[in-house]
Write an enzyme that holds these catalytic residues in place. Structure first.
Site, PDB file in Angstrom:
ATOM      1  N   PRO A 191      -7.863   2.740  -8.090  1.00 11.17           N
ATOM      2  CA  PRO A 191      -8.638   3.700  -9.030  1.00 11.17           C
ATOM      3  C   PRO A 191     -10.357   3.493  -9.353  1.00 11.17           C
ATOM      4  CG  PRO A 191      -7.175   1.972 -10.266  1.00 11.17           C
ATOM      5  CD  PRO A 191      -6.795   1.814  -8.855  1.00 11.17           C
ATOM      6  N   GLU A 193      -1.719  -5.594 -10.643  1.00  6.86           N
ATOM      7  CA  GLU A 193      -3.018  -5.557 -11.265  1.00  6.86           C
ATOM      8  C   GLU A 193      -4.135  -5.485 -10.243  1.00  6.86           C
ATOM      9  OE1 GLU A 193      -3.379  -4.668 -14.443  1.00  6.86           O
ATOM     10  OE2 GLU A 193      -1.075  -4.916 -14.407  1.00  6.86           O
ATOM     11  N   ARG A 201      -4.718  17.635   8.355  1.00  7.94           N
ATOM     12  CA  ARG A 201      -4.474  19.091   8.524  1.00  7.94           C
ATOM     13  C   ARG A 201      -5.918  19.532   9.005  1.00  7.94           C
ATOM     14  NH1 ARG A 201      -6.156  21.802   4.450  1.00  7.94           N
ATOM     15  NH2 ARG A 201      -4.941  23.597   4.543  1.00  7.94           N
ATOM     16  N   ASP A 219      -9.864  27.491   4.059  1.00 10.71           N
ATOM     17  CA  ASP A 219      -9.173  26.932   3.037  1.00 10.71           C
ATOM     18  C   ASP A 219      -9.892  27.026   1.723  1.00 10.71           C
ATOM     19  OD1 ASP A 219      -6.712  26.368   3.798  1.00 10.71           O
ATOM     20  OD2 ASP A 219      -7.463  24.321   4.353  1.00 10.71           O
TER      21      ASP A 219
HETATM   22  N1  ADE Z   1      -3.919   2.889  -6.981  1.00  9.59           N
HETATM   23  C1  ADE Z   1      -3.487   3.181  -8.403  1.00  9.59           C
HETATM   24  N2  ADE Z   1      -4.063   3.980  -8.857  1.00  9.59           N
HETATM   25  C2  ADE Z   1      -4.765   4.790  -7.700  1.00  9.59           C
HETATM   26  C3  ADE Z   1      -5.721   5.955  -7.661  1.00  9.59           C
HETATM   27  N3  ADE Z   1      -5.932   6.777  -8.773  1.00  9.59           N
HETATM   28  N4  ADE Z   1      -6.098   6.372  -6.481  1.00  9.59           N
HETATM   29  C4  ADE Z   1      -5.936   5.388  -5.384  1.00  9.59           C
HETATM   30  N5  ADE Z   1      -5.274   4.440  -5.326  1.00  9.59           N
HETATM   31  C5  ADE Z   1      -4.787   3.969  -6.730  1.00  9.59           C
END
Ligand code: ADE
Length: 261
Positions: free
Chosen positions: A88, A115, A153, A168
């Site tokens: 994330p 984590e 794709r 697209d």
């Molecule tokens: N791992 C945990 N959350 C994630 C996300 N939002 N994007 C990519 N990998 C992740």
């Protein structure tokens, strides 16, 4: 294009490889795809892949040795592939990142769990960090599938129609126009007449208009950041004029003018 996914849950990918466009792309050798178990590179009887964080704190961290072993083995198979950590904290995945990856030789997708992963892996073994959105998943596996799907794709010859990927939503930073199929009347609602007219010029014009209207209503940000064509400016100007006329008429005559009250 070669996708190698490094994960502690390789079985999650079996149904993914075995359906739809991804399956067809594999069968037609448009892509090579495999999921490798990070545990295969872990030492000891229990083949442990995680451990407690130094300095304390909750949660577990992915150990560096199994990840390093798995990444090194993947590099041996595909030396030119980009090594991407799914996290994330990464840069946001979008259509332009998908295009960028589609033009590369391949990608090694490292799925974090727990984590996070030991920082030394991020520094020394990873070229790029990618997030699929501002939310936290339990691991990178679903993110890897999203990326593989969006990239596959775009690979020439993967989609049926010659230009279906180029037309697209997002490929030109406007949303795709409204679509209809048979029956021509469904629960009392008709397909717009122009689509049944056979007049391709009018159909193209209608499609461009609905595409711009949708983008304005649903994703105004896309329109604001787009370099508009002369034709698009003409369409937008016409709406401005039509809307101004409605507002002007109603403000002169008042909202009751229509009901005659
Ligand atoms: N791992 C945990 N959350 C994630 C996300 N939002 N994007 C990519 N990998 C992740």
């Amino acid at each position: 294009m070669n996708f190698i996914v490094l994960t502690i849950f390789p079985e999650m990918f079996n149904p993914f490889w075995e359906h739809g466009i991804i399956k067809r792309a594999i069968d037609r050798s448009k892509i090579l795809a495999s999921a490798v178990d990070i545990r295969d590179f872990a030492e000891g009887r229990h083949r442990i892949t995680d451990d407690r964080p130094y300095g304390g704190g909750c949660g577990m961290i992915m150990k560096p040795e199994p990840l390093a072993g798995a990444i090194r083995a993947a590099i041996k198979k595909t030396p030119l592939s980009k090594r991407i950590l799914l996290t994330p904290q990464g840069r946001r995945f979008d259509q332009s990142v998908a295009r960028e990856l589609a033009s590369s030789d391949g990608v090694i997708l490292v799925c974090g769990r727990y984590e996070g992963v030991d920082e030394r892996i991020c520094h020394d073994f990873i070229d790029d960090e990618i997030s699929i959105g501002d939310y936290v998943l339990t691991g990178g596996e679903l993110a890897a599938m999203v990326i593989i799907d969006a990239v596959t794709r775009l690979i020439p010859g993967v989609l049926g129609g010659k230009d279906s990927a180029e037309k697209d939503s997002f490929s030109e930073s406007v949303l795709e126009h409204a679509q209809y199929t048979r029956p021509s009347t469904f629960e009392g609602i008709d397909v717009p007449e122009v689509l049944l007219s056979g007049n391709h010029q009018e159909i193209e014009k209608w499609r461009l208009e609905t595409s711009l209207i949708r983008t304005f209503l649903k994703r105004r940000d896309l329109l604001e950041n787009r370099c508009l064509s002369l034709r698009e400016i003409e369409i937008l100007k016409k709406w401005c004029h039509d809307i101004e006329k409605i507002v002007y008429d109603q403000s002169i005559h008042g909202p009751d003018a229509l009901s005659g009250g």
